[in-house]
Design a protein around this motif. Structure first.
Motif, mmCIF file in Angstrom:
data_model
loop_
_atom_site.group_PDB
_atom_site.id
_atom_site.type_symbol
_atom_site.label_atom_id
_atom_site.label_comp_id
_atom_site.label_asym_id
_atom_site.label_seq_id
_atom_site.Cartn_x
_atom_site.Cartn_y
_atom_site.Cartn_z
ATOM 1 N N UNK A 342 11.176 -108.062 -11.787
ATOM 2 C CA UNK A 342 10.879 -108.100 -13.219
ATOM 3 C C UNK A 342 11.477 -109.309 -13.923
ATOM 4 N N UNK A 343 12.409 -109.988 -13.243
ATOM 5 C CA UNK A 343 12.989 -111.181 -13.846
ATOM 6 C C UNK A 343 14.090 -110.866 -14.843
ATOM 7 N N UNK A 344 14.719 -111.922 -15.352
ATOM 8 C CA UNK A 344 15.837 -111.754 -16.271
ATOM 9 C C UNK A 344 15.738 -112.753 -17.413
ATOM 10 N N UNK A 345 16.244 -112.346 -18.556
ATOM 11 C CA UNK A 345 16.304 -113.261 -19.704
ATOM 12 C C UNK A 345 17.509 -114.185 -19.534
ATOM 13 N N UNK A 391 15.594 -117.609 -13.296
ATOM 14 C CA UNK A 391 14.675 -116.482 -13.399
ATOM 15 C C UNK A 391 13.617 -116.734 -14.457
ATOM 16 N N UNK A 392 12.507 -116.041 -14.258
ATOM 17 C CA UNK A 392 11.444 -116.060 -15.243
ATOM 18 C C UNK A 392 10.992 -114.620 -15.438
ATOM 19 N N UNK A 397 13.492 -113.498 -9.732
ATOM 20 C CA UNK A 397 14.812 -114.100 -9.909
ATOM 21 C C UNK A 397 15.288 -114.706 -8.594
ATOM 22 N N UNK A 398 16.000 -115.822 -8.683
ATOM 23 C CA UNK A 398 16.625 -116.433 -7.511
ATOM 24 C C UNK A 398 18.129 -116.566 -7.757
ATOM 25 N N UNK A 399 18.906 -116.017 -6.828
ATOM 26 C CA UNK A 399 20.361 -116.168 -6.867
ATOM 27 C C UNK A 399 20.744 -117.215 -5.820
#
Length: 407
Positions: A342-345, A391-392, A397-399
């Motif tokens: 879902x991604x992150x802000x 992230x978008x 998301x990429x860590x």
């Protein structure tokens, strides 16, 4: 999807840090505790006994008796309630308790009814997991049996401490051997120069008739050669035996990208299958056999993977890339965990990196405990590494974790 709020200890972050200090490979201790798991069941007259450790999102069954179980979501477990207690947690009939009556182990095989759990408590009073016994029939445990169960629980923690000490000694031994190897490399150059210079002076000495000097140079030449041979011998022994002492089985204890990949697939493959998420781990073939320290790596990467699976919907993908960056100025292990969730802000990313993140629910209704990523950040900082998040919202998301290596 509605859920009963999961129980979370008030000292949850300290509890997770204490568990991470043991640096446990959850897939590697079945034999270590098999006898204690069996003893717990026999002492209490129950059919099933489990030794469980509980991290931010997962209950890991590191050993068992009577039920072949490796892991389950923390929110599905009974032991999540046991770690809230100081003494024990008991349920006479799980099928009559609203918190558990619809769980898979109650409605389906092994259709357990009775539960009794003892917290696995560290010397500082933190509950890192639970020893529990279960049965299809209601039981009544007398005080003597309960006391024996507590003794077994104490022995489990004692063995974990012993394992931690042993791993610490192995790590120090590895560091000592690596230092020895570097010293051998460092002395070869200058000693080679000394021996070469002595050779030249000796060869020219006859014409100069410097008998006494020649004798002295000859001694230097012999001593230099002997040390050079010693350095060569040390280097050759490392080629044959690897960077651990001869008394330690090198292959058994060696940790590299290939071993890391195998462990991650074994530990987190079941979680991906449970949620119907594609899960793949990739390494760089050229460096996948290069040994390095495994210090906290399974805890760091495992929490990132569990978090990504939590926020990736069914049919999505979680991908892990493991790379050794052989840079003479800053050799590092790079861990990339990328999901299609879902991604992150940007606000959420900033909160995680600053240590002020709060909990949210996952895409499958999983409860968010809000501590997994905070733990990762703490562990990465303690290893003097870096953590970046890109992230978008709606796309994933990429860590990115970079940890310096002593190579």
């Amino acid at each position: 999807m509605s859920h009963t709020a999961p129980p979370v200890p008030i000292n949850e972050m300290e509890r997770l840090l204490s568990l991470s200090e043991f640096d446990i490979d959850y897939s590697d201790h079945y034999e270590t505790f098999k006898d204690l798991a069996k003893l717990a069941a026999k002492v209490t007259g129950t059919k099933i006994s489990l030794v469980n450790l509980i991290d931010s999102l997962t209950q890991w069954t590191i050993s068992n008796y009577g039920l072949d179980l490796d892991q389950m979501l923390r929110e599905d477990s009974v032991c999540q309630y046991t770690i809230m207690e100081t003494d024990h947690f008991e349920i006479d009939d799980l099928s009559l308790d609203d918190r558990f009556k619809n769980k898979f182990y109650v409605t389906g095989d092994p259709k357990v009814r009775y539960y009794y759990g003892i917290p696995l408590k560290t010397s500082t009073g933190l509950n890192i997991g639970a020893l529990c016994v279960l049965d299809q029939e209601q039981k009544s445990l007398d005080p003597e049996k309960i006391e024996l169960l507590k003794i077994i629980a104490d022995e489990i923690v004692a063995r974990l401490k012993t394992y931690k000490v042993m791993e610490g000694l192995k790590s120090k031994l590895l560091e000592a051997k690596q230092t020895q190897k570097k010293v051998a490399h460092d002395i070869r150059g200058p000693l080679g120069g000394i021996v070469g210079l002595a050779q030249i002076i000796r060869d020219q000495g006859d014409s100069n008739q410097m008998d006494e000097v020649l004798e002295f140079i000859n001694l230097i030449h012999k001593s230099g050669n002997s040390i050079l041979d010693l350095a060569e011998e040390i280097l050759e022994s490392h080629k044959e035996k690897g960077p651990v002492a001869p008394s330690v089985n090198a292959k058994e204890n060696e940790f590299n990208l290939a071993v890391f990949k195998d462990k991650l697939e074994k530990l987190y493959g079941p979680q991906a299958k449970h949620k119907n998420v594609s899960f793949n781990v990739f390494t760089t073939p050229l460096t996948e056999k290069v040994p390095f320290a495994k210090n906290k790596l399974l805890q760091i990467t495992g929490n990132l993977i569990s978090n990504s699976m939590k926020f990736t919907p069914e049919g999505g993908e979680v991908r892990v890339d493991l790379r050794l960056i052989i840079d003479p100025n800053w050799p590092a292990l790079q861990i990339l965990v990328k999901d299609t969730g879902v991604g992150m802000s940007q606000e959420a990313i900033t909160a995680i990196l600053s240590g002020t993140a709060s909990s949210t629910e996952g895409t499958g209704g999983e409860q968010g405990f809000g501590f997994g990523l905070a733990l990762v950040k703490h562990l990465v900082d303690s290893l003097e590494g870096t953590m970046n998040i890109t992230s978008e919202p709606g796309k994933g998301t990429t860590f990115e974790i970079n940890l310096p290596q002593n190579m």
